[in-house]
Design an enzyme around this catalytic site. Structure first.
Site, PDB file in Angstrom:
ATOM      1  N   LYS C  79       0.844  -1.272   0.124  1.00  0.00           N
ATOM      2  CA  LYS C  79      -0.018  -0.018   0.076  1.00  0.00           C
ATOM      3  C   LYS C  79       1.016   1.432  -0.095  1.00  0.00           C
ATOM      4  CE  LYS C  79      -3.965   1.696   2.556  1.00  0.00           C
ATOM      5  NZ  LYS C  79      -4.569   1.417   3.968  1.00  0.00           N
ATOM      6  N   SER C 154      -9.674   1.835   3.204  1.00  0.00           N
ATOM      7  CA  SER C 154      -8.904   2.620   2.238  1.00  0.00           C
ATOM      8  C   SER C 154      -7.662   1.740   1.605  1.00  0.00           C
ATOM      9  CB  SER C 154      -7.957   3.663   3.268  1.00  0.00           C
ATOM     10  OG  SER C 154      -7.152   3.035   4.130  1.00  0.00           O
ATOM     11  N   SER C 178      -9.668  -0.712   7.348  1.00  0.00           N
ATOM     12  CA  SER C 178      -9.268  -0.336   5.999  1.00  0.00           C
ATOM     13  C   SER C 178      -8.588  -1.770   5.449  1.00  0.00           C
ATOM     14  CB  SER C 178      -8.317   0.689   5.962  1.00  0.00           C
ATOM     15  OG  SER C 178      -9.154   1.942   6.265  1.00  0.00           O
TER      16      SER C 178
END
Lengths: 482, 96, 492
Positions: C79, C154, C178
């Site tokens: 990420k 997210s 997330s």
């Protein structure tokens, strides 16, 4: 006619001279090149995290303990939030509630009178970077841009806050001096105002004597020496009194001391007050200082200035000498060693803080760079008490010893400065001179003391200045008395 | 209970330059969210200690060792403006 | 012949060690999958082709030498809020556009040390704030199951990449759900470990007391492998756990005989989609049939978790994001003074959701409001932890749906922030408590979109959590594959 009382509280910041910064492994001892002692943590790069320096915690605990503070069992780090370019995270890791040390005291001597200044708290925080304002004057007003160096960002900083117990500029200075001695005695910082490793801010207000309510206070910053702190506080007290006596009121603000002009000037008033939004720093764990830890801190308390001063005085030095020795660690070391070798404390103290200090200052050297050792010092002191050296001769001998020419005895012999203190030999000289001036003795016996000096002078000349003049005078008087 | 927010002051504390329109829009949104979040006030929490760390740990330290720092060039590499090894910013209005 | 990009990590590792194919072959397959799917998915912000190739070649050399490191040669995605030295890291924000870090975070180093091949950096909601990846400053990521829908957030990019096969596994971060919620919406496995188990050094901070890095994978054993590679104390993170790491994968085959499974009452009713609820109930029944003891447990404080979260997280983030000021890195918008420069930089650099949360957090901490808002929220957290602790005296694990709905349409929840926040109701409490939780795909809804089942465990209870999750996976038999999981060029 109102009598006014000043109410002063001092905030002191001390840079700890640990090996590494408070929250990262960058060196605290950095050179002149900007931004060479920085890392993701102290530059506040995205993703970086702080980890507290264990030695810095030990250092602040030692300071608090030496100030007779209570060490907090569960202490917390907080974030103090405000934006400023020399503050990389735009918050400072500091303490708020539950600081590491609370409720201490320092005894401060002002002109022979002992007073106590309360310590409200001692807490841990981190230093900011340095900003250089480039423009017309190098000052923030009129600057065109600003250059930032983050080498200093993250250096461990201890904040010491007093109760508003201080009542005069002199007392403030005395407190500052004593605090400096204590910090140096612990060995965590060289605490030099000129270099910024110790900084003072003063909170000052005045009120009529007898009034309990505190007046509006101002904060005075930018004092670069203990002397300017005293001057700044004195100025501010006067300024406030004049305003109040004129019917005006004090504006609560920060003022900056202008050393050149000898006055405080108003800082730029912010439109709104700052709101630091303190909250416990979630990146750091609570500090748990248990009983065993507190005991370890107490056990390693060094001899503090007050104790050292009293010990030196009990050994025979006077107060002034003791103070000077307490302030000069290297000289104090020599002093103690010389005493241990059997020399008289009073003599050693006087010569160290007098002639030696004069020499060091004029040559611009430290005592370690000279030829003076504890043994030499002890020998010199003993030779003086034994009468082997007159005061004048001793000065020359000392200078030679400092310059590395040898031990006092060696130098005295080499330069033929040994005082004659053999009473038989001197007596012989005295008798010889009396023989040459027979009427002198008669005059003395009839009550005229003037010839004594003349006769002493004659003996001194005859012995090339080496006779002990006290002994000579003594012998002459005895002769006169029959 | 409607919440009134001095949004201009909040934006100033947060150093974010917003237009009056934006300020008004955010103020409204914040008020809505806070009305919802305020529900926490209904819970009785007398004598309850706040949680700031989920795990009951204390005293995480590092030894006082000076380790290498970032290479000077690497430190300045991402900087928007530099001069002679310094980070450079416009003049500062407020005194420190 | 299975496309190599569709292998699980376990299968790929076996194949690599047997010499059936090379790490470079594996990378080629994954990169081909990315080439085909990215125009529709936009899971990646950066593909580090050079770095990945070098790592794959090194892995092949190591494999030849008999190296048995757990992730050797496995292509993974990371990420883009995890700092990677020399590779652009943006946190999905304009304020870090073009920022190339001079250091790597600890988790990234451990991933590399485990021999993994980092394919690239994935898309996320800006600064990890969001539940759909629509808040990315670089455009949203689409769900490989239906590209009109979101992959969740997210960590939407990481989840989409794994679901599409453009990575065999991925790492994300979880502050309020997330990792788990995108895993649920993309039919993948996602786990948030116990707070402190994975170092946060190098994770761009959102809410410091809630953030954790965790794995997203196709299977529970794969997720365990990914997690094991990064757990453990880090001297650079003061909040990292100093004790013994749980034996994460030890009980994967132990089944659920005698395991007490607590069903969280408050998460099994209002606000949960009927399809999702049905799938959850089915899975619970399956667990009961497999020998688990089911018990219904009420945790009333969960009703307040969302409220508490939206005070604590913004407060911490308002301080964590203060460092983005145009001085030392990132975007700078010029101003006549530094104050102006900072304010303009932040106004332009931060998107609306981030701005909203910074303002909210600043307000919650400000003088006069601290105690009622932030202070109270932190006390509510304690109440929650007490309730969880009490629940774990009666159950070994807790279960619930992971997300209240399946993947929703892009743009459907963006008008009112509160609507989006409600996506987190099932996941948020565990972050506040600091406990671990994970999502396992258990079926498809009427809309053909995946449904995730959440397993929660007490702090450091990863072993039993993975144990139950593995059984859930076996029982559910979820073998569906996202439409976009193919190397063939498909019509969008």
């Amino acid at each position: 006619m109102t009598e006014w009382e000043a109410v002063i509280g001092l905030e002191t910041h001390v840079e700890l001279q640990t090996n590494s910064k408070m929250f990262c492994g960058c060196p605290v001892d950095f050179g002149d090149e900007p931004n060479t002692a920085v890392c993701p943590v102290c530059l506040a790069l995205p993703g970086a995290l702080p980890v507290p320096n264990e030695q810095a915690i030990e250092g602040i605990l030692s300071i608090g303990e030496a100030l007779d503070c209570t060490l907090t069992e569960n202490s917390l780090f907080y974030r103090k939030n405000y934006f400023y370019p020399d503050l990389p995270k735009n918050y400072q890791i500091s303490q708020y509630t539950f600081p590491l040390c609370v409720d201490g005291r320092v005894d401060v001597d002002v002109d022979g009178e002992s007073t106590t200044v309360g310590i409200t708290r001692v807490h841990m925080e981190e230093d900011t970077g340095k900003s250089t304002h480039v423009g017309q004057s190098g000052r923030i007003h009129g600057a065109e841009h600003t250059l930032l160096d983050f080498n200093r960002a993250g250096v461990p900083l201890v904040e010491i806050v007093t109760e508003p117990d201080i009542r005069s500029p002199e007392q403030a200075r005395a407190y500052g001096t004593e605090l400096q001695r204590i910090v140096r005695a612990i060995g965590v910082s060289d605490a030099r105002l000129e270099e910024g490793s110790m900084r003072f801010d003063a909170n000052i207000s005045v009120r009529p004597v007898g009034e309990e309510k505190l007046g509006t206070r101002t904060e005075v910053k930018n004092v670069n020496s203990l002397r300017s702190m005293q001057r700044a506080i004195a100025f501010e007290i006067t300024r406030q009194v004049e305003i109040l006596e004129g019917g005006g009121s004090i504006h609560q603000e920060t003022r900056h001391w202008d050393e050149a002009k000898g006055m405080t000037r108003s800082g730029r008033t912010k439109e709104e007050s700052e709101d630091y939004r303190y909250f416990q720093d979630p990146d750091l764990l609570p500090l748990h200082i248990d009983g065993a830890w507190r005991d370890r801190v107490a056990a390693r308390r060094p001899e503090l200035p007050t104790a050292k001063r009293e010990r030196y005085m009990s050994l025979g030095t006077d107060r002034r000498t003791a103070d000077l020795l307490v302030d000069a660690g290297d000289l104090a070391g020599l002093f103690e060693e010389a005493i241990a070798l059997g020399a008289d404390a009073r003599n050693v103290g006087i010569w160290l803080t007098g002639e030696v200090v004069r020499y060091l200052r004029s040559e611009g050297v430290d005592v370690a760079d000279t030829g003076l050792t504890a043994a030499s010092l002890a020998e010199l002191a003993t030779m003086i008490s034994d009468g082997d050296l007159s005061a004048t001769a001793a000065k020359d001998v000392l200078a030679a010893v400092l310059a590395g020419e040898g031990t006092p005895r060696e130098v005295a012999v080499a330069r033929d400065l040994l005082q004659m203190s053999d009473s038989t030999a001197i007596e012989a000289e005295v008798l010889a001179v009396l023989d040459e001036h027979p009427d002198a003795l008669a005059k003395i016996q009839s009550g005229d003391t003037k010839p004594i000096g003349f006769l002493v002078g004659q003996v001194m000349r005859a012995t090339g200045g080496k006779a002990d003049p006290r002994m000579v005078q003594d012998l002459i008087r005895r002769r006169a008395d029959g | 209970m409607p919440v009134e927010i001095d949004i201009a002051r909040v934006a100033s504390l947060a150093r974010i330059a917003l237009t009056d329109e934006e300020l008004a829009a955010y103020a409204k949104q914040l008020e809505n969210i806070l009305e919802h979040a305020e529900r926490v006030q209904a819970l009785p929490t007398d004598g309850v200690e706040p949680t700031s760390h989920p795990l009951p740990m204390v005293n995480a330290f590092r030894p006082d060792e000076a380790k290498g720092s970032l290479d000077h060039d690497a430190a300045l590499a991402g900087a928007p403006d530099t001069e002679d090894g310094y980070f450079r910013v416009p003049k500062i209005l407020d005194e420190s | 012949m299975t496309d190599l990009a569709d292998l699980t990590i376990a299968e790929a590792t076996a194949g690599l060690r047997s010499g059936d194919f090379t790490a470079v072959d594996l990378l080629d397959a994954v990169e081909l999958r990315a080439a085909v799917s990215e125009s529709q998915l936009h899971a990646y912000l950066t593909l580090d082709r050079e770095g990945a190739r070098t790592a794959a070649q090194a892995a092949d050399q190591a494999l030849a030498d008999g190296d048995t490191r757990p992730l050797l040669g496995i292509p993974v995605a990371v990420k883009d809020n995890m700092v990677t030295k020399g590779v652009e890291t943006t946190a999905g924000s304009q304020i870090l556009a073009g920022w190339t870090p001079p250091y790597s975070g600890t988790a990234v180093k451990r991933i590399e040390d485990a021999g993994a091949v980092i394919v690239g950096k994935t898309n996320l909601d800006e600064f990890a704030m969001g539940s759909s990846t629509e808040n990315s400053a670089y455009g949203p990521t689409r769900n490989p199951w239906n590209t009109d829908t979101v992959p969740g957030g997210s960590s939407g990019g990481s989840a989409a990449a794994v679901a599409a096969g453009s990575a065999l596994g991925a790492y994300g971060s979880d502050t309020g759900g997330s990792i788990r919620q995108p895993a649920a919406l993309t039919g993948t496995v996602g786990a948030k470990p116990t707070y402190g188990l994975v170092s946060r050094y190098g994770l761009i901070a959102f809410a410091s007391s809630l953030d954790q890095i965790g794995p997203i994978a196709q299977t529970v054993p794969d997720a365990a492998t990914l997690l094991e590679a990064v757990v453990g104390w880090d001297p650079l993170d003061a909040t990292s756990y100093h004790g013994d790491v749980p034996a994460i994968s030890r009980s994967l085959d132990a089944g659920v005989g005698g395991v007490r499974v607590g069903v969280i009452t408050e998460l099994m009713g209002d606000g949960i989609d009927p399809d999702v609820l049905a799938a959850t109930r089915t899975t619970i029944d399956q667990l009961a049939d497999a020998g688990a003891e089911i018990v219904e447990l009420s945790l009333p404080a969960i009703e307040y978790a969302l409220s508490a979260y939206y005070l604590v997280a913004p407060a911490e983030c308002s301080a964590n994001l203060a460092r983005f000021d145009g001085v030392r890195y990132g975007l700078r918008v010029d101003g006549a003074t530094t104050e102006e420069m900072m304010a303009k930089t932040r106004a332009e650099g931060f998107g609306p959701e981030v701005t909203r949360r910074i303002l909210l957090g600043t307000y919650a901490l400000s003088a006069g409001y601290y105690d009622a808002f932030y202070g109270q929220a932190q006390r509510v957290r304690t109440l929650l932890r007490r309730e969880f602790a009490a629940a774990y005296e009666q159950a070994d694990v807790l279960v619930s749906p992971t997300a209240p709905t399946t993947a929703f349409e892009v743009g459907s929840k963006t008008t009112d922030p509160l609507t989006m926040y409600l996506s987190d109701i099932c996941t948020i409490a565990t972050n506040l408590a600091g406990d671990p939780a994970m999502s396992v795909p258990v079926g498809l809804g009427e809309d053909g979109l995946p449904i995730g089942f959440q397993v929660l465990a007490p702090s450091l209870g990863e072993e039993v959590m993975f144990q139950v999750a593995a059984e859930v996976e076996r029982l559910a038999g979820f073998s569906h594959r996202a439409k976009l999981a193919t190397s063939k060029v498909v019509a969008p």
